[in-house]
Design a protein around this motif. Structure first.
Motif, PDB file in Angstrom:
ATOM      1  N   PHE A 127       0.803  -1.136   0.108  1.00 54.67           N
ATOM      2  CA  PHE A 127      -0.223   0.095   0.073  1.00 54.67           C
ATOM      3  C   PHE A 127       0.754   1.296   0.017  1.00 54.67           C
ATOM      4  O   PHE A 127       1.848   1.338   0.458  1.00 54.67           O
ATOM      5  CB  PHE A 127      -1.033  -0.104   1.111  1.00 54.67           C
ATOM      6  CG  PHE A 127      -2.012  -0.914   1.313  1.00 54.67           C
ATOM      7  CD1 PHE A 127      -3.242  -0.776   0.254  1.00 54.67           C
ATOM      8  CD2 PHE A 127      -1.994  -2.052   1.966  1.00 54.67           C
ATOM      9  CE1 PHE A 127      -4.283  -1.588   0.303  1.00 54.67           C
ATOM     10  CE2 PHE A 127      -3.287  -3.075   1.851  1.00 54.67           C
ATOM     11  CZ  PHE A 127      -4.149  -2.956   0.944  1.00 54.67           C
ATOM     12  N   GLU A 129       0.539   5.424   0.851  1.00 49.77           N
ATOM     13  CA  GLU A 129      -0.513   6.347   1.341  1.00 49.77           C
ATOM     14  C   GLU A 129      -0.569   7.632   0.459  1.00 49.77           C
ATOM     15  O   GLU A 129       0.378   8.215   0.000  1.00 49.77           O
ATOM     16  CB  GLU A 129       0.180   6.868   2.675  1.00 49.77           C
ATOM     17  CG  GLU A 129      -0.915   7.837   3.433  1.00 49.77           C
ATOM     18  CD  GLU A 129      -0.146   8.289   4.852  1.00 49.77           C
ATOM     19  OE1 GLU A 129      -1.280   9.171   5.494  1.00 49.77           O
ATOM     20  OE2 GLU A 129       0.722   7.492   5.293  1.00 49.77           O
ATOM     21  N   ARG A 137      -5.722   7.735   2.404  1.00 46.39           N
ATOM     22  CA  ARG A 137      -6.026   6.448   1.766  1.00 46.39           C
ATOM     23  C   ARG A 137      -4.891   5.610   1.296  1.00 46.39           C
ATOM     24  O   ARG A 137      -4.107   6.164   0.660  1.00 46.39           O
ATOM     25  CB  ARG A 137      -7.273   6.720   0.795  1.00 46.39           C
ATOM     26  CG  ARG A 137      -7.424   5.158   0.011  1.00 46.39           C
ATOM     27  CD  ARG A 137      -8.878   5.531  -0.838  1.00 46.39           C
ATOM     28  NE  ARG A 137      -9.998   5.520  -0.344  1.00 46.39           N
ATOM     29  CZ  ARG A 137     -10.811   4.638   0.337  1.00 46.39           C
ATOM     30  NH1 ARG A 137     -10.212   3.269   0.024  1.00 46.39           N
ATOM     31  NH2 ARG A 137     -12.039   4.739   0.785  1.00 46.39           N
ATOM     32  N   PHE A 138      -5.114   4.294   1.655  1.00 48.57           N
ATOM     33  CA  PHE A 138      -3.990   3.525   1.147  1.00 48.57           C
ATOM     34  C   PHE A 138      -4.283   2.878  -0.045  1.00 48.57           C
ATOM     35  O   PHE A 138      -5.084   2.075  -0.167  1.00 48.57           O
ATOM     36  CB  PHE A 138      -3.460   2.577   2.399  1.00 48.57           C
ATOM     37  CG  PHE A 138      -2.879   3.407   3.500  1.00 48.57           C
ATOM     38  CD1 PHE A 138      -1.600   3.633   3.690  1.00 48.57           C
ATOM     39  CD2 PHE A 138      -3.802   3.756   4.640  1.00 48.57           C
ATOM     40  CE1 PHE A 138      -1.058   4.185   4.981  1.00 48.57           C
ATOM     41  CE2 PHE A 138      -3.357   4.666   5.700  1.00 48.57           C
ATOM     42  CZ  PHE A 138      -2.045   4.710   5.633  1.00 48.57           C
ATOM     43  N   PHE A 160      -6.488  -5.488   7.546  1.00 48.81           N
ATOM     44  CA  PHE A 160      -6.411  -3.986   7.626  1.00 48.81           C
ATOM     45  C   PHE A 160      -7.752  -3.235   7.953  1.00 48.81           C
ATOM     46  O   PHE A 160      -8.136  -2.359   7.360  1.00 48.81           O
ATOM     47  CB  PHE A 160      -5.634  -3.403   6.358  1.00 48.81           C
ATOM     48  CG  PHE A 160      -4.421  -3.976   6.004  1.00 48.81           C
ATOM     49  CD1 PHE A 160      -3.553  -3.666   6.637  1.00 48.81           C
ATOM     50  CD2 PHE A 160      -4.502  -5.032   5.112  1.00 48.81           C
ATOM     51  CE1 PHE A 160      -2.280  -4.262   6.165  1.00 48.81           C
ATOM     52  CE2 PHE A 160      -3.248  -5.650   4.619  1.00 48.81           C
ATOM     53  CZ  PHE A 160      -2.102  -5.128   5.434  1.00 48.81           C
ATOM     54  N   SER A 162      -8.882  -1.229  10.146  1.00 47.61           N
ATOM     55  CA  SER A 162      -8.808   0.167  10.637  1.00 47.61           C
ATOM     56  C   SER A 162      -8.236   1.248   9.641  1.00 47.61           C
ATOM     57  O   SER A 162      -8.623   2.439   9.989  1.00 47.61           O
ATOM     58  CB  SER A 162      -8.150   0.361  11.818  1.00 47.61           C
ATOM     59  OG  SER A 162      -6.672  -0.114  11.687  1.00 47.61           O
ATOM     60  N   MET A 163      -8.001   0.608   8.484  1.00 50.97           N
ATOM     61  CA  MET A 163      -7.271   1.520   7.418  1.00 50.97           C
ATOM     62  C   MET A 163      -8.443   1.686   6.283  1.00 50.97           C
ATOM     63  O   MET A 163      -9.205   0.874   6.074  1.00 50.97           O
ATOM     64  CB  MET A 163      -6.126   0.776   6.693  1.00 50.97           C
ATOM     65  CG  MET A 163      -4.685   0.775   7.589  1.00 50.97           C
ATOM     66  SD  MET A 163      -3.728  -0.239   6.683  1.00 50.97           S
ATOM     67  CE  MET A 163      -3.556   0.294   4.916  1.00 50.97           C
ATOM     68  N   ARG A 164      -8.408   2.855   5.643  1.00 55.49           N
ATOM     69  CA  ARG A 164      -9.078   3.080   4.391  1.00 55.49           C
ATOM     70  C   ARG A 164      -8.355   2.924   3.356  1.00 55.49           C
ATOM     71  O   ARG A 164      -7.142   3.477   3.002  1.00 55.49           O
ATOM     72  CB  ARG A 164      -9.571   4.464   4.357  1.00 55.49           C
ATOM     73  CG  ARG A 164     -10.691   4.897   5.555  1.00 55.49           C
ATOM     74  CD  ARG A 164     -10.739   6.674   5.564  1.00 55.49           C
ATOM     75  NE  ARG A 164     -11.602   6.900   4.390  1.00 55.49           N
ATOM     76  CZ  ARG A 164     -10.996   7.642   3.350  1.00 55.49           C
ATOM     77  NH1 ARG A 164      -9.551   8.114   3.572  1.00 55.49           N
ATOM     78  NH2 ARG A 164     -11.576   8.024   2.607  1.00 55.49           N
ATOM     79  N   TRP A 165      -8.741   1.699   2.475  1.00 56.41           N
ATOM     80  CA  TRP A 165      -7.544   1.327   1.517  1.00 56.41           C
ATOM     81  C   TRP A 165      -8.450   0.725  -0.013  1.00 56.41           C
ATOM     82  O   TRP A 165      -9.594   0.708   0.318  1.00 56.41           O
ATOM     83  CB  TRP A 165      -6.906   0.307   1.886  1.00 56.41           C
ATOM     84  CG  TRP A 165      -7.675  -1.195   2.559  1.00 56.41           C
ATOM     85  CD1 TRP A 165      -7.839  -1.314   3.920  1.00 56.41           C
ATOM     86  CD2 TRP A 165      -8.315  -2.062   1.823  1.00 56.41           C
ATOM     87  NE1 TRP A 165      -8.437  -2.581   4.221  1.00 56.41           N
ATOM     88  CE2 TRP A 165      -8.827  -2.662   2.880  1.00 56.41           C
ATOM     89  CE3 TRP A 165      -8.405  -2.457   0.639  1.00 56.41           C
ATOM     90  CZ2 TRP A 165      -9.436  -4.074   2.722  1.00 56.41           C
ATOM     91  CZ3 TRP A 165      -9.086  -3.824   0.300  1.00 56.41           C
ATOM     92  CH2 TRP A 165      -9.652  -4.543   1.232  1.00 56.41           C
ATOM     93  N   GLY A 178     -13.393   1.250   5.891  1.00 54.82           N
ATOM     94  CA  GLY A 178     -13.733   0.946   7.474  1.00 54.82           C
ATOM     95  C   GLY A 178     -14.927   0.346   7.988  1.00 54.82           C
ATOM     96  O   GLY A 178     -14.843  -0.191   8.901  1.00 54.82           O
ATOM     97  N   ASP A 196       5.312   7.648  -1.116  1.00 53.37           N
ATOM     98  CA  ASP A 196       5.078   7.407   0.355  1.00 53.37           C
ATOM     99  C   ASP A 196       6.511   7.033   0.963  1.00 53.37           C
ATOM    100  O   ASP A 196       7.290   6.407   0.795  1.00 53.37           O
ATOM    101  CB  ASP A 196       4.371   5.866   0.392  1.00 53.37           C
ATOM    102  CG  ASP A 196       3.946   5.768   1.878  1.00 53.37           C
ATOM    103  OD1 ASP A 196       4.330   6.300   2.826  1.00 53.37           O
ATOM    104  OD2 ASP A 196       3.171   4.534   1.924  1.00 53.37           O
TER     105      ASP A 196
END
Length: 468
Positions: A127, A129, A137-138, A160, A162-165, A178, A196
């Motif tokens: 990912f 960032e 967002r990843f 993942f 807890s991430m926005r990806w 999420g 990144d």
């Protein structure tokens, strides 16, 4: 000639429903054209097949699991092959166990290639960032060989959460905010570009752990083909590291060994590492046992515990609760520890195998003893637990745990009752699993075995005090 239309190249549910309808109607494999989307065949009809000639039928669960995987392959013949195997499995269920059968071998080959592609996606997605109006967002770019993206989405959601990806591929993109997983059209590599700063840290880490003494270029290319290199920040270092491997290996040989790594004493650092390890284990797919269980059951206890117990595997109640030793055997284990003067809250308790191995009989799940491949698949997790906890005494409860601890088959009665010297001055002990005490049929012998078990725990407790 009949036409079966599927919603997409990975539409297993649609294939299963159509295959069942055709099979019940007695339709031969050669009389079906399998199509995705709006493609047409001039000689095929969308009319349903004639009424069923036979009642409902069943096939082995192993066929369903095999079909769910093989259907993700890119081979255009996969739908027809699976239907042919369905008919064969219905008529001759034992044929699935015949690895020399040409049809079984071909479908197994499709499934093997898919499983490898699933693993590659999990290993090689990186990912980056990106800044967006809604926050970071990843985004990652990946080019799968087969139709595995939807099947792999759950792994990344768990890993993942807890991430926005977003993971972009040429045919489909998946996005996680999420809370909700959504799909989008395919994309290009440029859509995932970004600078990144974390990549520089990752390259430094990769260079630091590179071990030239263990370099095998052929094996490396087999596990990490060049096609994935352009998506991996660390791959840019590979040519340079390989070129200098011989010189670095000579330097390593000439450098005197460093003292043994001291025990982790900072509770916070060890706890953080343990939580990260446990979270990673929650998505473990190292062996087939994860497919029919509720969850991974990881170990529990203080990370600075001086006493560790290793059991066999979680049972039915442990699988549902997500904690080790909470069923009938766990309650007996707690009672025995209390009688022996050992506080379970100050011990670390885990299992050699982290998923519940069982077979279904109606609504019941009947325990099955783990085999060597199961133990080997979970050995990595156990090794990491041992590295983090670094106990002074390790107690293996039962033959499975003994095999995981010593790396070979053990005879409990031959080894129990006395300490075994392990590496780094750690003591190992072998004794029975608490579930054994529940299975002893004779009451007098059950009391005798339980008394012996408590005495062994008491002896272990005294040894732990002596090592203080």
């Amino acid at each position: 000639m009949y036409r079966a239309r599927l919603n997409g190249p990975d539409d297993f549910d649609g294939w299963r429903q159509a295959a069942r309808t055709f099979a019940l109607a007695g339709t031969a494999p050669a009389d079906i054209v399998w199509q995705c989307g709006d493609a047409d065949d001039l000689f095929a009809t969308d009319e349903p097949p004639p009424p069923p000639e036979a009642a409902a039928f069943s096939v082995p669960r192993t066929f369903v699991e095999l079909a769910e995987t093989a259907i993700l392959h890119r081979d255009p013949e996969r739908f027809a092959l699976l239907y042919a195997l369905l008919i064969q499995s219905r008529d001759r269920p034992a044929s699935l166990e015949d690895r020399a059968d040409p049809l079984v071998r071909r479908v197994e080959g499709l499934a093997k290639a898919v499983r490898r592609d699933l693993h590659k996606m999990r290993a090689f997605v990186r990912f980056r960032e990106l800044a967006t109006p809604d926050g970071p967002r990843f985004v990652a770019w990946f080019e799968p060989e087969h139709h595995i993206v939807r099947a792999n989405a759950g792994f990344f959601v768990r890993r993942f959460a807890s991430m926005r990806w977003s993971i972009l591929t040429p045919e489909i993109s998946i996005h996680w905010d999420g809370e909700t997983l959504s799909e989008g059209p395919g994309a290009t590599c440029q859509d995932a570009s970004g600078n990144d700063p974390v990549e520089q840290i990752w390259r430094g880490y990769y260079a630091a752990i590179f071990n030239p003494a263990r370099l095998k270029i052929g094996a490396m290319l087999s596990e990490m083909p060049r096609k994935y290199w352009r998506n991996l920040p660390e791959a840019a270092l590979i040519p340079e590291l390989v070129a200098g491997a011989q010189a670095r290996e000579a330097a390593m040989i000439a450098t005197p060994p460093k003292p043994a790594r001291p025990k982790i004493t900072h509770h916070g650092n060890a706890a953080t590492a343990w939580h990260a390890l446990r979270e990673e284990a929650m998505g473990c797919t190292r062996c087939p046992l994860h497919r029919d269980t509720t969850q991974t059951v990881f170990g529990e206890g203080p990370v600075d515990a001086r006493l560790m117990f290793i059991g066999e595997q979680p049972g039915d109640q442990e699988d549902l609760a997500g904690r080790p030793f909470v069923g009938p055997a766990g309650r007996l284990f707690d009672q025995a520890l209390e009688e022996a003067g050992i506080d379970r809250g100050r011990t670390y308790v885990t299992n050699a195998v982290k998923h519940f191995k069982h077979e279904r009989r109606g609504k019941r799940r009947i325990h099955q003893t783990p085999e060597t491949p199961d133990i080997q698949a979970c050995r990595w997790w156990l090794t990491q637990e041992l590295e983090l906890i670094q106990p002074r005494i390790i107690v293996a409860l039962g033959a499975t745990a003994g095999r995981a601890l010593l790396g070979k088959a053990v005879t409990i009665n031959r080894l129990r009752g006395a300490p075994i010297a392990l590496e780094n001055k750690v003591q190992g002990w072998i004794t029975v699993h608490p579930s054994y005490l529940l299975r002893v049929p004779d009451e007098a012998r059950k009391v005798e075995e339980r008394t012996r078990f408590v005495k062994e725990l008491r002896d272990i407790g005294e040894q732990l005090k002596a090592l203080a």
